[in-house]
Design a protein around this motif. Structure first.
Motif: not given
Ligand code: NAD
Length: 495
Positions: A156-158, A182-187, A235-237, A342-344, A393-395
């Motif tokens: 799963i990727i952002p 692979l599940k890409p981000a919806e955006d 993705g996010s923590s 939303e992010r903006y 926090e991560e802005v």
């Molecule tokens: P996000 O966590 O909101 O989303 C990431 C992915 O997770 C998306 O594909 C989303 O659809 C999916 N997702 C959302 N809710 C889910 C759930 N309940 N179960 C499973 N999947 C779900 O992150 P984002 O806003 O897309 O990306 C920004 C974040 O990613 C930031 O915190 C950034 O630091 C982090 N990031 C980390 C790295 C790294 O290598 N450490 C690289 C790029 C981004």
């Protein structure tokens, strides 16, 4: 300037690439893919759900025995070829990336397309390094250890660098003999769909599958799926925690690449002997202003030795102020747009809150409400308190906080005073200080006297709440995408 029209394979409304074929969503629902620079719709893709995830996981499972049985050199050759195809189509993919992510084509998206090709080619080359060991147990026993793939990987990727991250996930999984969903981000799924189009016919059906959809639908199903042996999430923590819970129940293997609030630390010698200009530029690069600050590795907390504050800060401000903010598809723009409304709004809130708390703005400020495109202002904030949200926090916007320090010990203490531990940027030419500081900093990836990005072969990953595991290197792939199997043979004595 022409609007970007992207026609999806199978004349639109596809989205999922499953078992070597394009798949329309079972229930006909779609996702709108928007261009954040123009606030306009690019196209729609299928909104996959558990139905598509089930199909993709079943296809990956069926394909895996034959894929793992291939010679590693053969698996690597397919990745090398995908890298070549990506390079040959880099400009088209860069345009897709710029349109869907808002990352400026000249400063970011072209580099990402070529960088992703570099990742595929790196792993294609090192796939043969999936080696094991032998144990010298004496004449009666022959004992060896091999590296075996886990089976089906769900990734799963952002949206912030989707192609680069997708290339990492594809390469690490496939090089080691796993099959992938692979599940890409919806955006931002379009560059990944284009990559699937380029990969068509290269891998046997089922080896590489893509399902587009929402995180809480398709993503959550993939993370919790009983047929997925390993989950690799970037993705996010916050979401990383949910994914961790989903995998814990069935003890699935897990890699997490999460957020950061990385320190950049500058000592006086980094601005001496004609180094001021280069150091200021690298500090601005580390902040990822040109990526709207939407980078996990952004050096968003700048710690400057108090003796050089008045020398360095005006130069860093000058570098950031010189960046031209504009339409991501405009070749003149250095900085593009924040991914969505939303992010903006979230970035606006952080900046407005700091303003209300009495922060001093060396550059930028609160971006406009409801703009024509989500273009932010590169912003540098001083006079902050370590307890403020903008510091902790991560802005995920082009917002850097700048804080003076007096001593090495104080710099280390402030830099480590965070639950994150992803990256750090250190500016000094004192070799002993470099060794002391790099040992003391809580970070998985440290750059000294440069603000660049990851290069294939580097071990990249976070400590603390920034993640588990590392990527970009063959060692990271072997640790995270394979398990060790020991075999000990009782050898009959020679006849
Ligand atoms: P996000 O966590 O909101 O989303 C990431 C992915 O997770 C998306 O594909 C989303 O659809 C999916 N997702 C959302 N809710 C889910 C759930 N309940 N179960 C499973 N999947 C779900 O992150 P984002 O806003 O897309 O990306 C920004 C974040 O990613 C930031 O915190 C950034 O630091 C982090 N990031 C980390 C790295 C790294 O290598 N450490 C690289 C790029 C981004």
């Amino acid at each position: 300037m022409p609007l970007l029209d992207y026609t999806l394979p199978t004349d639109g409304l596809a989205g999922s690439y499953i078992n070597g074929a394009w798949h329309r969503p079972a229930d006909g629902r779609t996702l709108n893919i928007e261009n954040p620079s123009r606030r306009s719709t690019i196209c729609q893709v299928g909104r996959g759900t558990g139905i598509e995830i089930d199909l993709a996981v079943a296809a990956a499972k069926a394909a895996q025995p034959a894929w793992r049985a291939l010679a590693a050199s053969e698996r690597g050759a397919r990745l090398l070829e995908l890298g070549r195809r990506l390079e040959a189509n880099a400009e088209e993919i860069a345009r897709l990336l710029a349109a869907e992510t808002g990352n400026a084509i000249r400063t970011q998206s072209r580099g990402e397309a070529l960088g992703a090709a570099g990742v595929l080619k790196y792993y294609g080359g090192v796939a043969v390094e999936q080696k094991g060991e032998t144990l010298p147990l004496g004449p009666g026993l022959f004992s060896y250890t091999t590296r075996e793939p886990h089976g089906v990987v769900g990734s799963i990727i952002p949206w912030n660098s989707p192609l680069q991250l997708g290339a990492v996930k594809i390469s690490m999984a496939l090089a080691t003999g796993n099959c992938l969903v692979l599940k890409p981000a919806e955006d931002a799924p379009l560059a990944i769909l284009k990559l699937a189009e380029l990969a068509h016919g290269l891998f046997p059906p089922g080896v590489f599958n893509v399902v587009t959809g929402l995180g809480e639908e398709a993503g959550a199903c993939l993370a919790a799926h009983a047929g997925v042996d390993k989950v690799s999430f970037t993705g996010s923590s916050e979401v990383g925690r949910l994914v961790g819970h989903a995998t814990a129940d069935r003890i699935a293997k897990l890699t997490l690449e999460l957020g950061g609030k990385s320190p950049t630390i500058v000592f006086p010698d980094a601005v001496e002997n004609g180094r001021l200009d280069a150091t200021a530029q690298q500090v601005a690069n580390a902040m990822r202003f040109a990526r709207q600050g939407q980078s996990c590795t952004a050096g968003s907390r700048l710690f400057v030795h108090e003796n050089i504050w008045d020398v360095l800060m005006p130069e860093v401000v000058r570098k950031a102020a010189a960046l031209k903010v504009g339409d991501a598809l405009d070749d003149e723009a250095d900085v593009g747009a924040i991914i969505n409304a939303e992010r903006y709004e979230e970035v606006r809130r952080y900046v407005a809150e700091a303003e209300a708390q009495g922060a001093r703005f060396l550059l930028g400020g609160t971006p406009a409400a409801d703009p024509a495109g989500f273009h932010p202002l590169p912003t540098i904030v001083a006079g902050v308190d370590n307890g403020w949200r903008i510091v902790r926090e991560e802005v995920f916007g082009p917002v850097m906080v700048a804080i003076p320090f007096k001593s090495e010990a104080e710099a280390i203490a402030m830099a480590n005073d965070t639950h994150y531990g992803l990256a750090a940027f250190l500016f000094t030419h004192d070799a002993s200080r470099i060794m002391r500081m790099t040992r003391a900093l809580d970070a998985g990836w440290i750059q000294v006297n440069q603000g660049g990005g990851q290069i294939p072969g580097m071990s990249y990953g976070g400590t603390k709440q920034s993640g588990i595991g590392s990527e970009y290197s063959i060692e990271g792939a072997l640790e995270a995408y394979t398990y060790r199997k020991n075999v000990t043979v009782n050898v009959e004595a020679d006849q």
